[in-house]
Motif scaffolding. Sequence first.
Motif, PDB file in Angstrom:
ATOM      1  N   LYS A  40       0.827  -1.200   0.000  1.00 42.77           N
ATOM      2  CA  LYS A  40       0.000   0.000   0.000  1.00 42.77           C
ATOM      3  C   LYS A  40       0.867   1.257   0.000  1.00 42.77           C
ATOM      4  O   LYS A  40       0.618   2.207  -0.752  1.00 42.77           O
ATOM      5  CB  LYS A  40      -0.937   0.004   1.206  1.00 42.77           C
ATOM      6  CG  LYS A  40      -1.850   1.233   1.286  1.00 42.77           C
ATOM      7  CD  LYS A  40      -2.793   1.133   2.460  1.00 42.77           C
ATOM      8  CE  LYS A  40      -3.633   2.396   2.610  1.00 42.77           C
ATOM      9  NZ  LYS A  40      -4.456   2.657   1.414  1.00 42.77           N
ATOM     10  N   ASN A  41       1.895   1.258   0.840  1.00 39.92           N
ATOM     11  CA  ASN A  41       2.781   2.424   0.917  1.00 39.92           C
ATOM     12  C   ASN A  41       3.548   2.644  -0.381  1.00 39.92           C
ATOM     13  O   ASN A  41       3.920   3.778  -0.706  1.00 39.92           O
ATOM     14  CB  ASN A  41       3.767   2.265   2.079  1.00 39.92           C
ATOM     15  CG  ASN A  41       3.075   2.254   3.426  1.00 39.92           C
ATOM     16  OD1 ASN A  41       1.959   2.738   3.571  1.00 39.92           O
ATOM     17  ND2 ASN A  41       3.739   1.703   4.441  1.00 39.92           N
ATOM     18  N   ALA A  42       3.796   1.566  -1.130  1.00 37.52           N
ATOM     19  CA  ALA A  42       4.521   1.664  -2.395  1.00 37.52           C
ATOM     20  C   ALA A  42       3.603   1.989  -3.561  1.00 37.52           C
ATOM     21  O   ALA A  42       4.062   2.080  -4.706  1.00 37.52           O
ATOM     22  CB  ALA A  42       5.264   0.353  -2.669  1.00 37.52           C
ATOM     23  N   GLY A  43       2.302   2.160  -3.275  1.00 38.39           N
ATOM     24  CA  GLY A  43       1.350   2.480  -4.334  1.00 38.39           C
ATOM     25  C   GLY A  43       1.046   1.312  -5.252  1.00 38.39           C
ATOM     26  O   GLY A  43       0.634   1.512  -6.402  1.00 38.39           O
ATOM     27  N   ARG A  44       1.195   0.081  -4.759  1.00 40.07           N
ATOM     28  CA  ARG A  44       1.001  -1.090  -5.603  1.00 40.07           C
ATOM     29  C   ARG A  44      -0.381  -1.727  -5.454  1.00 40.07           C
ATOM     30  O   ARG A  44      -0.680  -2.678  -6.171  1.00 40.07           O
ATOM     31  CB  ARG A  44       2.081  -2.136  -5.298  1.00 40.07           C
ATOM     32  CG  ARG A  44       3.491  -1.700  -5.657  1.00 40.07           C
ATOM     33  CD  ARG A  44       3.666  -1.451  -7.156  1.00 40.07           C
ATOM     34  NE  ARG A  44       3.230  -2.599  -7.918  1.00 40.07           N
ATOM     35  CZ  ARG A  44       3.942  -3.725  -8.062  1.00 40.07           C
ATOM     36  NH1 ARG A  44       5.129  -3.809  -7.495  1.00 40.07           N
ATOM     37  NH2 ARG A  44       3.463  -4.719  -8.776  1.00 40.07           N
ATOM     38  N   LEU A  45      -1.209  -1.223  -4.558  1.00 43.75           N
ATOM     39  CA  LEU A  45      -2.581  -1.732  -4.466  1.00 43.75           C
ATOM     40  C   LEU A  45      -3.468  -0.879  -5.358  1.00 43.75           C
ATOM     41  O   LEU A  45      -4.489  -0.331  -4.940  1.00 43.75           O
ATOM     42  CB  LEU A  45      -3.070  -1.724  -3.014  1.00 43.75           C
ATOM     43  CG  LEU A  45      -2.287  -2.589  -2.032  1.00 43.75           C
ATOM     44  CD1 LEU A  45      -2.965  -2.601  -0.671  1.00 43.75           C
ATOM     45  CD2 LEU A  45      -2.127  -4.011  -2.555  1.00 43.75           C
ATOM     46  N   THR A  46      -3.089  -0.774  -6.610  1.00 46.39           N
ATOM     47  CA  THR A  46      -3.785   0.051  -7.591  1.00 46.39           C
ATOM     48  C   THR A  46      -3.967  -0.740  -8.877  1.00 46.39           C
ATOM     49  O   THR A  46      -3.161  -1.627  -9.190  1.00 46.39           O
ATOM     50  CB  THR A  46      -2.989   1.337  -7.895  1.00 46.39           C
ATOM     51  OG1 THR A  46      -3.628   2.051  -8.961  1.00 46.39           O
ATOM     52  CG2 THR A  46      -1.565   1.013  -8.318  1.00 46.39           C
ATOM     53  N   VAL A  47      -5.018  -0.416  -9.633  1.00 50.33           N
ATOM     54  CA  VAL A  47      -5.258  -1.087 -10.909  1.00 50.33           C
ATOM     55  C   VAL A  47      -4.520  -0.389 -12.049  1.00 50.33           C
ATOM     56  O   VAL A  47      -4.628  -0.812 -13.207  1.00 50.33           O
ATOM     57  CB  VAL A  47      -6.765  -1.154 -11.228  1.00 50.33           C
ATOM     58  CG1 VAL A  47      -7.492  -2.007 -10.207  1.00 50.33           C
ATOM     59  CG2 VAL A  47      -7.373   0.248 -11.293  1.00 50.33           C
ATOM     60  N   ASN A  48      -3.784   0.672 -11.744  1.00 49.04           N
ATOM     61  CA  ASN A  48      -3.004   1.358 -12.778  1.00 49.04           C
ATOM     62  C   ASN A  48      -1.939   0.398 -13.314  1.00 49.04           C
ATOM     63  O   ASN A  48      -1.022   0.017 -12.591  1.00 49.04           O
ATOM     64  CB  ASN A  48      -2.339   2.592 -12.177  1.00 49.04           C
ATOM     65  CG  ASN A  48      -1.524   3.372 -13.208  1.00 49.04           C
ATOM     66  OD1 ASN A  48      -1.444   3.005 -14.385  1.00 49.04           O
ATOM     67  ND2 ASN A  48      -0.924   4.463 -12.771  1.00 49.04           N
ATOM     68  N   PRO A  49      -2.027  -0.004 -14.594  1.00 52.66           N
ATOM     69  CA  PRO A  49      -1.092  -1.011 -15.121  1.00 52.66           C
ATOM     70  C   PRO A  49       0.366  -0.563 -15.116  1.00 52.66           C
ATOM     71  O   PRO A  49       1.268  -1.396 -15.013  1.00 52.66           O
ATOM     72  CB  PRO A  49      -1.595  -1.238 -16.556  1.00 52.66           C
ATOM     73  CG  PRO A  49      -2.367  -0.009 -16.889  1.00 52.66           C
ATOM     74  CD  PRO A  49      -2.999   0.443 -15.610  1.00 52.66           C
TER      75      PRO A  49
END
Length: 225
Positions: A40-49
């Motif tokens: 989450k802190n690394a911004g990886r819980l996102t659907v942005n490919p």
Amino acid sequence: MESIDLLKLLAAVLALAIAIIGHEIMHGWVAYIYGDTTAKNAGRLTVNPVSHVDLVGTIIVPAATYFLPMLLGADSGFLFGWAKPVPINMATVIRNAGYNGAMQVDLAGVVYNFTLAAFVSIAIINMSQPNTADSLIYIFTYLLLFQMLIINVVLGVFNLLPIPQFDGAHFLIHLSLKHKINSVAEFFYKNEKYGIIIVLIILMTPLKNYILLLPVQTILNLLIS
């Protein structure tokens, strides 16, 4: 390239993105449930490919598996690949949920792939095969669902294989550590650097017919029979 071929390629690319991005997000999401905020802190819980692109797994391997068979005379290839692994602090997960929690994180992506494939198979069974009288939207939807079914089953099966750095190996590591069989974990840790080599050997040789395609075909038959 004919319009139907272009639709097939677009459907395959989108299906692969949905499969591999969702797979990685699920690893991070289950870890987050057990108190690890690394993904989450690394911004990886996102659907942005863009956040999940891996040079080898998301670009080189899919291009090779799709276009190389065609260059060798086959009618078409298939798309296979993986996204950049989400960062996980497994020590936090183990501290909060033990090795059972770690194994749940390990299998989260595979569960996502097989669950998505199951739901997609239900949709496909209840749709009629497209023909020239159908709209392009209907044809594309059918092709997308069909590609999602195949790709998710392929990814699910492949990730369960005990290949270093893959989910199956991670699961065996934590299962062995839970039962204090440290030699198994040490074996996989020691051979992590060979994981990608093993993957390429399987994909580029007849081994894929027995290790990958046979179980994939069996699962597909069960889902759409």
